[in-house]
Design an enzyme around this catalytic site. Structure first.
Site, short mmCIF file in Angstrom:
data_model
loop_
_atom_site.label_atom_id
_atom_site.label_comp_id
_atom_site.label_asym_id
_atom_site.label_seq_id
_atom_site.Cartn_x
_atom_site.Cartn_y
_atom_site.Cartn_z
N ASP A 110 -72.87 11.68 13.37
CA ASP A 110 -73.38 12.29 14.59
C ASP A 110 -73.83 13.73 14.26
O ASP A 110 -74.44 13.96 13.22
CB ASP A 110 -72.29 12.24 15.67
CG ASP A 110 -72.77 12.60 17.05
OD1 ASP A 110 -73.60 11.84 17.59
OD2 ASP A 110 -72.32 13.62 17.61
N TYR A 153 -78.66 12.05 28.89
CA TYR A 153 -77.40 12.80 28.82
C TYR A 153 -77.53 14.13 28.07
O TYR A 153 -76.90 15.13 28.44
CB TYR A 153 -76.29 11.94 28.21
CG TYR A 153 -76.32 11.78 26.71
CD1 TYR A 153 -75.54 12.59 25.88
CD2 TYR A 153 -77.15 10.84 26.10
CE1 TYR A 153 -75.58 12.46 24.51
CE2 TYR A 153 -77.18 10.70 24.73
CZ TYR A 153 -76.39 11.51 23.93
OH TYR A 153 -76.44 11.38 22.56
N TYR A 236 -74.95 20.41 21.70
CA TYR A 236 -76.01 20.11 22.67
C TYR A 236 -76.93 21.28 22.98
O TYR A 236 -78.15 21.12 23.08
CB TYR A 236 -75.39 19.52 23.94
CG TYR A 236 -74.69 18.22 23.60
CD1 TYR A 236 -75.43 17.08 23.28
CD2 TYR A 236 -73.30 18.15 23.49
CE1 TYR A 236 -74.81 15.91 22.90
CE2 TYR A 236 -72.68 16.98 23.11
CZ TYR A 236 -73.44 15.86 22.81
OH TYR A 236 -72.83 14.71 22.41
N HIS A 297 -72.54 3.16 17.72
CA HIS A 297 -72.55 4.56 17.31
C HIS A 297 -71.25 4.95 16.61
O HIS A 297 -71.21 5.92 15.86
CB HIS A 297 -72.76 5.45 18.54
CG HIS A 297 -73.07 6.87 18.24
ND1 HIS A 297 -74.13 7.28 17.46
CD2 HIS A 297 -72.42 8.02 18.60
CE1 HIS A 297 -74.13 8.60 17.36
NE2 HIS A 297 -73.12 9.07 18.04
#
Length: 319
Positions: A110, A153, A236, A297
């Protein structure tokens, strides 16, 4: 189940130009064959690598898994909103130096792939090889995903205050539970107008069969400690800033990318085609690509034996 009792935990002081703090480090293994550093993503923590740490240690490697700054049991930086991916790259160098590791394999998943890729470019003499899960390397970043709808998201979580309000309606354990359920599906999490991301999960939805209540308790306790302030900043709110700063963005070390065929990330605009094409090899000439047909994932937690086999084969061929 794996026996985590042999994994040692410590607080490692990291001193660098970007600030001094203590990082939580989990490690196991004597390292006769070398050192492997594991870098987690979100909503993960060192614990996400429990299966892989035991496997590589049993095979003769030293396994090191930090909690990134601001995550789990590691210190919070004084101003999380000013944090960048540069901080994580600096912390990785600090970990290797503090533990006396001249060169290591990096295994990441990730967003943990971003500091791993960039570290390999900046410090090629310190990286023996790279294994990444779920995130391909692209020097141009992932800005194409911002073409997705407003309810995507990542767009929601990039908006200051919105995720804080959404997450704040629940305890940390419930937030982690919901994200694990969402991210283990093959669809991209996208909320409708007026709907929040946490509302995409029905409270009666069971956990994925490979993720136990005990696992959830471990994650929940760690996020209760750290909160989500830093994780929302990194990755993010800094995704557009994670491009490598280097004249030559080529990664020259041996590399392995493991992708689950049912990982929702493959559905990001252009990513599926990019991963399956030869384009990546322009930037990572020594890249191997492995797809796991049923993988999500969280393929390393979902199919640990298969992932461990791929990792150990790669490590042993590149010692």
């Amino acid at each position: 189940m794996v026996d985590l009792g042999k994994i040692e935990h410590s607080r490692l002081p990291i001193r660098s130009d970007i600030g001094n703090l203590n990082l939580h480090i989990a490690q196991i293994g004597k390292g006769e064959l070398g050192t492997v550093v594991f870098l987690h993503g979100f909503p993960e923590i060192w614990y996400t690598w429990r299966y892989q740490m035991i496997a590589v240690a049993d095979a003769g490697f030293r396994a090191i898994a930090p909690d990134f700054r601001g995550y789990g049991l590691s210190d919070q930086p004084p101003e999380p909103e000013k944090a960048t991916f540069e901080d994580l790259i600096g912390d990785l160098l600090g970990i290797l130096d503090a533990l006396g590791v001249p060169k290591a394999f990096l295994i990441s998943k990730d967003f943990g792939a971003f500091p791993a890729y960039h570290f390999a470019i900046r410090h090629p003499d310190r990286v023996q090889g790279l294994v990444t899960l779920g995130i391909p390397y692209t020097p141009t970043g992932f800005e194409q995903m911002l073409s997705l709808p407003e309810g995507f998201y990542i767009k929601r979580w990039r908006e200051p205050g919105r995720a804080e309000a959404d997450f704040g309606r629940h305890d940390a354990k419930t937030v982690v539970r919901n994200v694990y359920i969402l991210f283990s599906k093959s669809e991209i999490p996208i909320a409708a107008e007026g709907q929040e991301i946490m509302d995409l999960v029905d409270p009666s939805t069971p956990l994925p069969p490979w993720f136990t209540e005990e696992d959830l308790e471990a994650y929940g306790a760690l996020y209760k400690n750290s909160g989500f302030r830093f994780p929302l900043q990194i990755p993010y709110r800094q995704l557009s800033e994670q491009r490598p700063v280097a004249a030559d963005p080529t990664i020259k070390q041996p590399a392995l990318l493991i992708m689950g065929e049912k990982d929702y990330v493959i559905k990001f605009p252009g990513i599926g085609e990019y991963v399956r094409s030869e384009t990546q090899k322009k930037f990572i000439p020594n890249l191997e690509l492995k797809f796991l047909p049923e993988g999500s994932h969280f393929v390393h937690e979902q199919n640990p034996e298969e992932v461990n086999e791929l990792i150990l084969d790669f490590l042993k061929r590149n010692i």
